[in-house]
Design an enzyme around this catalytic site. Structure first.
Site, PDB file in Angstrom:
ATOM      1  N   ASP A  89     -19.010   4.425   3.737  1.00  0.00           N
ATOM      2  CA  ASP A  89     -19.853   5.148   2.774  1.00  0.00           C
ATOM      3  C   ASP A  89     -20.086   6.588   3.167  1.00  0.00           C
ATOM      4  O   ASP A  89     -20.348   7.437   2.320  1.00  0.00           O
ATOM      5  CB  ASP A  89     -21.186   4.426   2.599  1.00  0.00           C
ATOM      6  CG  ASP A  89     -20.973   3.166   1.777  1.00  0.00           C
ATOM      7  OD1 ASP A  89     -20.471   2.180   2.331  1.00  0.00           O
ATOM      8  OD2 ASP A  89     -21.245   3.204   0.564  1.00  0.00           O
ATOM      9  N   ARG A 101     -20.778  -0.307  -7.704  1.00  0.00           N
ATOM     10  CA  ARG A 101     -21.060  -0.106  -6.282  1.00  0.00           C
ATOM     11  C   ARG A 101     -19.748   0.182  -5.561  1.00  0.00           C
ATOM     12  O   ARG A 101     -18.673   0.050  -6.125  1.00  0.00           O
ATOM     13  CB  ARG A 101     -21.762  -1.340  -5.695  1.00  0.00           C
ATOM     14  CG  ARG A 101     -21.054  -2.610  -6.130  1.00  0.00           C
ATOM     15  CD  ARG A 101     -21.071  -3.690  -5.128  1.00  0.00           C
ATOM     16  NE  ARG A 101     -20.429  -3.294  -3.899  1.00  0.00           N
ATOM     17  CZ  ARG A 101     -19.097  -3.229  -3.748  1.00  0.00           C
ATOM     18  NH1 ARG A 101     -18.262  -3.493  -4.743  1.00  0.00           N
ATOM     19  NH2 ARG A 101     -18.574  -2.872  -2.582  1.00  0.00           N
ATOM     20  N   ARG A 148     -29.026   6.256  -4.897  1.00  0.00           N
ATOM     21  CA  ARG A 148     -28.693   5.634  -3.593  1.00  0.00           C
ATOM     22  C   ARG A 148     -28.433   6.753  -2.575  1.00  0.00           C
ATOM     23  O   ARG A 148     -27.751   7.725  -2.900  1.00  0.00           O
ATOM     24  CB  ARG A 148     -27.466   4.719  -3.711  1.00  0.00           C
ATOM     25  CG  ARG A 148     -27.715   3.479  -4.571  1.00  0.00           C
ATOM     26  CD  ARG A 148     -26.606   2.462  -4.429  1.00  0.00           C
ATOM     27  NE  ARG A 148     -26.697   1.713  -3.183  1.00  0.00           N
ATOM     28  CZ  ARG A 148     -25.748   0.873  -2.762  1.00  0.00           C
ATOM     29  NH1 ARG A 148     -24.641   0.698  -3.475  1.00  0.00           N
ATOM     30  NH2 ARG A 148     -25.901   0.209  -1.625  1.00  0.00           N
ATOM     31  N   GLN A 190     -21.132  -9.306  -1.126  1.00  0.00           N
ATOM     32  CA  GLN A 190     -19.981  -8.615  -1.737  1.00  0.00           C
ATOM     33  C   GLN A 190     -18.653  -9.197  -1.268  1.00  0.00           C
ATOM     34  O   GLN A 190     -17.667  -9.168  -2.004  1.00  0.00           O
ATOM     35  CB  GLN A 190     -20.011  -7.116  -1.402  1.00  0.00           C
ATOM     36  CG  GLN A 190     -21.151  -6.343  -2.040  1.00  0.00           C
ATOM     37  CD  GLN A 190     -22.365  -6.259  -1.127  1.00  0.00           C
ATOM     38  OE1 GLN A 190     -22.631  -7.151  -0.337  1.00  0.00           O
ATOM     39  NE2 GLN A 190     -23.131  -5.188  -1.251  1.00  0.00           N
ATOM     40  N   LYS A 239     -21.212  -0.982   5.164  1.00  0.00           N
ATOM     41  CA  LYS A 239     -22.094  -2.109   4.881  1.00  0.00           C
ATOM     42  C   LYS A 239     -22.638  -2.742   6.163  1.00  0.00           C
ATOM     43  O   LYS A 239     -21.909  -2.921   7.131  1.00  0.00           O
ATOM     44  CB  LYS A 239     -21.310  -3.139   4.051  1.00  0.00           C
ATOM     45  CG  LYS A 239     -22.041  -4.388   3.646  1.00  0.00           C
ATOM     46  CD  LYS A 239     -23.375  -4.140   2.966  1.00  0.00           C
ATOM     47  CE  LYS A 239     -23.296  -3.170   1.802  1.00  0.00           C
ATOM     48  NZ  LYS A 239     -24.632  -2.765   1.307  1.00  0.00           N
TER      49      LYS A 239
HETATM   50  O1  MRU Z   1     -23.849  -1.512  -1.009  1.00  0.00           O
HETATM   51  P1  MRU Z   1     -22.424  -1.430  -1.464  1.00  0.00           P
HETATM   52  O2  MRU Z   1     -21.890  -2.708  -1.989  1.00  0.00           O
HETATM   53  O3  MRU Z   1     -22.199  -0.261  -2.405  1.00  0.00           O
HETATM   54  O4  MRU Z   1     -21.631  -1.102  -0.125  1.00  0.00           O
HETATM   55  C1  MRU Z   1     -20.266  -0.876  -0.204  1.00  0.00           C
HETATM   56  C2  MRU Z   1     -19.604  -0.701   1.091  1.00  0.00           C
HETATM   57  O5  MRU Z   1     -20.208  -0.703   2.133  1.00  0.00           O
HETATM   58  C3  MRU Z   1     -18.142  -0.413   1.039  1.00  0.00           C
HETATM   59  O6  MRU Z   1     -17.494  -0.900   2.181  1.00  0.00           O
HETATM   60  C4  MRU Z   1     -17.923   1.098   0.947  1.00  0.00           C
HETATM   61  O7  MRU Z   1     -18.657   1.656  -0.095  1.00  0.00           O
HETATM   62  C5  MRU Z   1     -16.497   1.449   0.795  1.00  0.00           C
HETATM   63  S1  MRU Z   1     -15.874   1.083  -0.808  1.00  0.00           S
HETATM   64  C6  MRU Z   1     -14.256   1.555  -0.853  1.00  0.00           C
END
Ligand code: MRU
Length: 365
Positions: free
Chosen positions: A256, A56, A99, A215, A267
């Site tokens: 993202d 992830r 995703r 996370q 997130k």
């Molecule tokens: O759902 P996730 O755990 O994949 O979400 C991750 C995030 O929101 C991170 O902050 C984002 O991907 C940046 S990672 C460098």
């Protein structure tokens, strides 16, 4: 190799399995209690690993997609280019459904597909070799990208340093080594600070727990603790107390997908933090590789937001279900922070400020 480098090696998010016949990932759903690596070689396994967050974080998902496509392309047994292209596209389309929000997934799949599309004059086996090289290039570039982000972010930390006091940094989710190929994005300034001679106590990183998939507490505090960086975890709804008490000098988060106007999806909970940071006058930075900037999306309305399984809220982590049967559950995995709330977006090509569309064009996007 120093302690931090050794840790990076041990928890590397994505690497080749033996003879490059599989993709080897650390299963992030088991961290921090269990450090287990798994090898994946079929498309269903690779899709499931992305979907269920075994791998992830936007850049790591991109590397996974690239490595996965290289491994899966090798399994397409034909010498006929047209047939190879058709079957390759089918697998690409399948992985693209894993995703929806992190644009790095689509960016990496498109970059790999371009190799195949431009290889019509080559043998299928030559194209298959080129796909391995391209996937490796994507991973290696990500290391340099996060390093550059870290160097720029470190300049901000240096300016905040006060005698005898750590710089207070708040972060959300995990935008660390586990989410990328090495330094992370939001964590890169901290790792670079260590490389430049700062002690772990020169910083104090407050990690939001990050409901519902945790996370922040499971991954970010695990990473930073192993690097010897002073770390505290708090529930997401406690960040305002830290800010009010003057403990937070700066906020660094990953993202993202960034739209052309600077609206940034990250997130769930990031937008709340940005609103708080504005209230308390704390600088708030998005750390984003340019592969995360989607110039095709004009603004937040064009960023698809993943809605996940209600059980992540009602059951996961609990000994028994914590919600009455049948209750309606809202579980968006991301929110979008309005560009007006950002102090800046740190990319590997430089710091961007509003108006973001012009800043992105100026760095070649
Ligand atoms: O759902 P996730 O755990 O994949 O979400 C991750 C995030 O929101 C991170 O902050 C984002 O991907 C940046 S990672 C460098």
């Amino acid at each position: 190799m120093n302690k931090v480098e050794e840790f990076f090696e041990r928890v590397i998010s994505v690497k080749w399995g033996p003879q490059k016949e599989s993709v080897d990932i650390i299963d992030q759903t088991l961290l921090p209690g269990t450090i287990k690596r798994i090898q994946l070689q079929d498309k269903e396994g690779i899709w499931e690993a992305i979907k269920s967050l075994r791998v992830r974080g936007a850049p790591a998902i991109g590397v996974m997609a690239a490595y996965g496509m290289a491994v899966l392309a090798k399994e397409i047994k034909t010498d006929n280019y047209e047939e190879f292209l058709a079957r390759y596209k089918e697998v690409t389309d399948y992985l693209a459904t894993s995703r929806p929000t992190a644009v790095n997934l689509f960016w990496a799949l498109n970059r790999m597909l371009r190799i195949v599309k431009e290889g019509g004059h080559l043998s299928v086996s030559k194209i298959q070799d080129l796909l391995f090289l391209e996937a490796e290039a994507i991973r290696e570039e990500d290391v340099m990208i996060s390093r550059n982000i870290g160097e720029i972010g470190f300049e901000l930390l240096k300016n905040l340093k006060k005698e005898g006091q750590p710089v207070g940094i708040l972060t959300h989710c995990n935008a660390g080594t586990l989410a990328t190929a090495k330094y992370g994005t939001a964590t890169a300034p901290m790792y670079i600070a260590l490389e430049k001679g700062w002690a772990g106590e020169d910083m104090h990183v407050y990690c939001d727990e990050t409901r519902p998939l945790l996370q922040g507490i499971r991954l970010t505090s695990f990473e930073l603790g192993n690097a010897g960086i002073q770390t505290t975890v708090q529930c997401d709804n406690m960040a305002s107390v830290l800010m009010e008490q003057g403990k937070v000098d700066i906020v660094f988060v990953g993202c993202d997908r960034v739209a052309r106007n600077g609206d940034a999806a990250n997130k769930i909970g990031t937008n709340t933090l940005a609103i708080l940071a504005r209230h308390y006058g704390i600088p708030f930075y998005i750390c984003a590789p340019t592969s995360t900037i989607d110039m095709a999306a004009a603004d937040k309305t064009e960023i698809p937001i993943e809605i996940r399984d209600p059980k992540e809220i009602t059951e996961t982590w609990y000994c028994e279900r914590m919600a009455p049967p049948g209750v309606d559950v809202f579980n968006p995995a991301f929110d979008v922070t309005d560009h007006a709330l950002l102090t800046g977006i740190i990319t590997e090509k430089g710091m961007c400020h509003a108006p973001y569309d012009e800043a992105f064009e100026a760095i070649g996007l």
